[in-house]
Design a protein around this motif. Structure first.
Motif, PDB file in Angstrom:
ATOM      1  N   LEU A   1       0.890  -1.156   0.000  1.00  0.00           N
ATOM      2  CA  LEU A   1       0.000   0.000   0.000  1.00  0.00           C
ATOM      3  C   LEU A   1       0.927   1.205   0.000  1.00  0.00           C
ATOM      4  CD1 LEU A   1      -2.715   1.543   0.408  1.00  0.00           C
ATOM      5  CD2 LEU A   1      -2.384   1.212   2.873  1.00  0.00           C
ATOM      6  N   GLN A   2       0.763   2.121  -0.956  1.00  0.00           N
ATOM      7  CA  GLN A   2       1.750   3.202  -1.124  1.00  0.00           C
ATOM      8  C   GLN A   2       1.920   4.061   0.116  1.00  0.00           C
ATOM      9  OE1 GLN A   2      -1.391   3.873  -1.943  1.00  0.00           O
ATOM     10  NE2 GLN A   2      -1.728   6.066  -2.119  1.00  0.00           N
ATOM     11  N   TRP A   3       0.900   4.214   0.944  1.00  0.00           N
ATOM     12  CA  TRP A   3       1.026   5.051   2.142  1.00  0.00           C
ATOM     13  C   TRP A   3       2.051   4.470   3.109  1.00  0.00           C
ATOM     14  CZ3 TRP A   3      -1.203   9.146   0.525  1.00  0.00           C
ATOM     15  CH2 TRP A   3      -2.423   9.109  -0.139  1.00  0.00           C
ATOM     16  N   ILE A   4       2.185   3.150   3.111  1.00  0.00           N
ATOM     17  CA  ILE A   4       3.125   2.494   4.031  1.00  0.00           C
ATOM     18  C   ILE A   4       4.529   2.516   3.431  1.00  0.00           C
ATOM     19  CG2 ILE A   4       3.685   0.347   5.243  1.00  0.00           C
ATOM     20  CD1 ILE A   4       0.643  -0.257   5.229  1.00  0.00           C
TER      21      ILE A   4
ATOM     22  N   PHE B   1      -8.139  -6.634  -9.811  1.00  0.00           N
ATOM     23  CA  PHE B   1      -6.731  -6.278  -9.890  1.00  0.00           C
ATOM     24  C   PHE B   1      -6.298  -6.424 -11.346  1.00  0.00           C
ATOM     25  CE2 PHE B   1      -7.009  -7.264  -5.407  1.00  0.00           C
ATOM     26  CZ  PHE B   1      -6.046  -6.471  -4.800  1.00  0.00           C
ATOM     27  N   LEU B   2      -5.639  -5.391 -11.885  1.00  0.00           N
ATOM     28  CA  LEU B   2      -5.156  -5.424 -13.259  1.00  0.00           C
ATOM     29  C   LEU B   2      -3.666  -5.120 -13.323  1.00  0.00           C
ATOM     30  CD1 LEU B   2      -7.916  -3.433 -15.214  1.00  0.00           C
ATOM     31  CD2 LEU B   2      -7.650  -5.909 -15.031  1.00  0.00           C
ATOM     32  N   ALA B   3      -2.987  -5.770 -14.263  1.00  0.00           N
ATOM     33  CA  ALA B   3      -1.590  -5.455 -14.601  1.00  0.00           C
ATOM     34  C   ALA B   3      -1.641  -4.742 -15.942  1.00  0.00           C
ATOM     35  CB  ALA B   3      -0.762  -6.725 -14.708  1.00  0.00           C
TER      36      ALA B   3
ATOM     37  N   GLU C   1     -10.484  -0.664  -7.695  1.00  0.00           N
ATOM     38  CA  GLU C   1     -11.420   0.107  -6.868  1.00  0.00           C
ATOM     39  C   GLU C   1     -10.573   0.783  -5.797  1.00  0.00           C
ATOM     40  OE1 GLU C   1     -13.441  -3.096  -8.991  1.00  0.00           O
ATOM     41  OE2 GLU C   1     -11.795  -3.202  -7.599  1.00  0.00           O
ATOM     42  N   MET C   2     -10.004   1.928  -6.146  1.00  0.00           N
ATOM     43  CA  MET C   2      -8.925   2.553  -5.377  1.00  0.00           C
ATOM     44  C   MET C   2      -9.369   3.530  -4.299  1.00  0.00           C
ATOM     45  SD  MET C   2      -6.385   3.488  -8.457  1.00  0.00           S
ATOM     46  CE  MET C   2      -5.944   2.338  -9.718  1.00  0.00           C
ATOM     47  N   GLU C   3     -10.614   3.976  -4.319  1.00  0.00           N
ATOM     48  CA  GLU C   3     -11.021   5.022  -3.386  1.00  0.00           C
ATOM     49  C   GLU C   3     -11.034   4.516  -1.949  1.00  0.00           C
ATOM     50  OE1 GLU C   3     -14.430   8.413  -2.681  1.00  0.00           O
ATOM     51  OE2 GLU C   3     -14.527   7.158  -4.443  1.00  0.00           O
ATOM     52  N   ASN C   4     -10.352   5.222  -1.069  1.00  0.00           N
ATOM     53  CA  ASN C   4     -10.310   4.907   0.348  1.00  0.00           C
ATOM     54  C   ASN C   4     -11.673   5.195   0.962  1.00  0.00           C
ATOM     55  OD1 ASN C   4      -9.801   5.934   3.324  1.00  0.00           O
ATOM     56  ND2 ASN C   4      -8.093   4.591   2.810  1.00  0.00           N
ATOM     57  N   CYS C   5     -11.976   4.584   2.096  1.00  0.00           N
ATOM     58  CA  CYS C   5     -13.257   4.787   2.784  1.00  0.00           C
ATOM     59  C   CYS C   5     -13.509   6.249   3.122  1.00  0.00           C
ATOM     60  CB  CYS C   5     -13.293   3.961   4.067  1.00  0.00           C
ATOM     61  SG  CYS C   5     -13.206   2.181   3.783  1.00  0.00           S
ATOM     62  N   GLU C   6     -12.447   7.031   3.297  1.00  0.00           N
ATOM     63  CA  GLU C   6     -12.595   8.450   3.613  1.00  0.00           C
ATOM     64  C   GLU C   6     -13.313   9.207   2.503  1.00  0.00           C
ATOM     65  OE1 GLU C   6      -9.616  12.181   3.651  1.00  0.00           O
ATOM     66  OE2 GLU C   6      -9.242  10.755   5.268  1.00  0.00           O
ATOM     67  N   GLY C   7     -13.129   8.754   1.264  1.00  0.00           N
ATOM     68  CA  GLY C   7     -13.654   9.520   0.135  1.00  0.00           C
ATOM     69  C   GLY C   7     -12.720  10.680  -0.151  1.00  0.00           C
ATOM     70  N   ASN C   8     -13.243  11.825  -0.475  1.00  0.00           N
ATOM     71  CA  ASN C   8     -12.439  13.031  -0.707  1.00  0.00           C
ATOM     72  C   ASN C   8     -11.275  12.816  -1.674  1.00  0.00           C
ATOM     73  OD1 ASN C   8     -13.982  14.612   1.077  1.00  0.00           O
ATOM     74  ND2 ASN C   8     -12.858  13.741   2.808  1.00  0.00           N
ATOM     75  N   ASN C   9     -11.476  11.965  -2.668  1.00  0.00           N
ATOM     76  CA  ASN C   9     -10.440  11.669  -3.671  1.00  0.00           C
ATOM     77  C   ASN C   9      -9.159  11.090  -3.073  1.00  0.00           C
ATOM     78  OD1 ASN C   9     -11.963  12.500  -5.935  1.00  0.00           O
ATOM     79  ND2 ASN C   9     -11.558  14.631  -5.372  1.00  0.00           N
ATOM     80  N   VAL C  10      -9.244  10.392  -1.943  1.00  0.00           N
ATOM     81  CA  VAL C  10      -8.090   9.713  -1.367  1.00  0.00           C
ATOM     82  C   VAL C  10      -7.979   8.353  -2.054  1.00  0.00           C
ATOM     83  CG1 VAL C  10      -7.062   8.723   0.711  1.00  0.00           C
ATOM     84  CG2 VAL C  10      -8.288  10.903   0.829  1.00  0.00           C
ATOM     85  N   THR C  11      -6.852   8.128  -2.718  1.00  0.00           N
ATOM     86  CA  THR C  11      -6.645   6.934  -3.529  1.00  0.00           C
ATOM     87  C   THR C  11      -5.639   6.012  -2.876  1.00  0.00           C
ATOM     88  OG1 THR C  11      -7.121   8.208  -5.526  1.00  0.00           O
ATOM     89  CG2 THR C  11      -5.955   6.139  -5.817  1.00  0.00           C
ATOM     90  N   ASP C  12      -6.017   4.739  -2.737  1.00  0.00           N
ATOM     91  CA  ASP C  12      -5.124   3.707  -2.219  1.00  0.00           C
ATOM     92  C   ASP C  12      -4.589   2.887  -3.387  1.00  0.00           C
ATOM     93  OD1 ASP C  12      -5.655   4.410   0.412  1.00  0.00           O
ATOM     94  OD2 ASP C  12      -7.134   2.811   0.724  1.00  0.00           O
ATOM     95  N   TYR C  13      -3.281   2.804  -3.511  1.00  0.00           N
ATOM     96  CA  TYR C  13      -2.648   1.936  -4.504  1.00  0.00           C
ATOM     97  C   TYR C  13      -2.251   0.651  -3.801  1.00  0.00           C
ATOM     98  CZ  TYR C  13      -2.394   6.097  -7.431  1.00  0.00           C
ATOM     99  OH  TYR C  13      -2.705   7.226  -8.150  1.00  0.00           O
ATOM    100  N   ILE C  14      -3.051  -0.369  -3.947  1.00  0.00           N
ATOM    101  CA  ILE C  14      -2.801  -1.668  -3.325  1.00  0.00           C
ATOM    102  C   ILE C  14      -2.355  -2.605  -4.438  1.00  0.00           C
ATOM    103  CG2 ILE C  14      -3.818  -3.604  -2.069  1.00  0.00           C
ATOM    104  CD1 ILE C  14      -5.728  -1.541  -0.761  1.00  0.00           C
ATOM    105  N   ASP C  15      -1.130  -3.145  -4.296  1.00  0.00           N
ATOM    106  CA  ASP C  15      -0.514  -3.913  -5.365  1.00  0.00           C
ATOM    107  C   ASP C  15      -0.078  -5.302  -4.907  1.00  0.00           C
ATOM    108  OD1 ASP C  15      -0.676  -1.590  -6.984  1.00  0.00           O
ATOM    109  OD2 ASP C  15       1.272  -0.896  -6.280  1.00  0.00           O
ATOM    110  N   ILE C  16      -0.296  -6.282  -5.795  1.00  0.00           N
ATOM    111  CA  ILE C  16       0.214  -7.648  -5.629  1.00  0.00           C
ATOM    112  C   ILE C  16       1.258  -7.827  -6.727  1.00  0.00           C
ATOM    113  CG2 ILE C  16      -0.323 -10.110  -5.644  1.00  0.00           C
ATOM    114  CD1 ILE C  16      -3.309  -9.256  -5.157  1.00  0.00           C
TER     115      ILE C  16
END
Length: 146
Positions: free
Chosen positions: A38-41, A115-117, A128-143
């Motif tokens: 997760l990019q935030w980490i 999940f797409l490559a 489906e990248m939008e965080n629960c907060e909304g407000n255009n907060v995007t989570d990049y979760i990658d495998i």
């Protein structure tokens, strides 16, 4: 005869290169341990997920990434259906927490996600990248493929 031999050689080289190029750029799906971020980490200190075959095109996935300095984490637990080498359908739960997002509360997503490559990427990214907060907060979760 020389002309036919030359054309045959060109044909063989073209086919060989084409197969090599396709193999090099097409991700292959495999069981085992994969990096997970997760990019935030951090992208530099990935977590790990375990992927195990359940049946012909369905796999279980479970794992996490945690930040040793904070409470931040992302977890995944569920099943993956392999649609193609570049598309996976996940059903299950993804939880994430990052202190300054969503008022420091856990964002829990349960359901079916994709999940797409794309392009030259070496990972499948949650679409489906939008965080629960909304407000255009995007989570990049990658495998990752590895």
């Amino acid at each position: 005869m020389k002309r036919i031999s030359s054309l045959l050689l060109v044909f063989i080289l073209t086919c060989t290169y084409s197969a090599y190029a396709q193999k090099k750029t097409t991700p292959t799906f495999r069981e085992g341990t994969h990096n997970f971020t997760l990019q935030w980490i951090s992208w530099d200190k990935p977590g790990k997920v375990q992927i195990r075959k359940k049946n012909k095109s369905t796999y279980t996935i479970k794992g996490e990434q945690r930040d040793a300095q904070s409470k931040s984490f992302v977890t995944i637990d569920g099943t993956l259906k392999v649609v193609s080498s570049s598309e996976l359908v996940f059903t299950g739960t993804i939880k994430s927490l990052y202190e300054s997002i969503n008022e420091g509360n856990v964002c829990e997503r349960t359901g079916t996600y994709h999940f797409l490559a794309k392009g030259a990427r070496k990972y499948w990214r949650l679409q489906e990248m939008e965080n629960c907060e909304g407000n255009n907060v995007t989570d990049y979760i990658d495998i990752y493929f590895n």
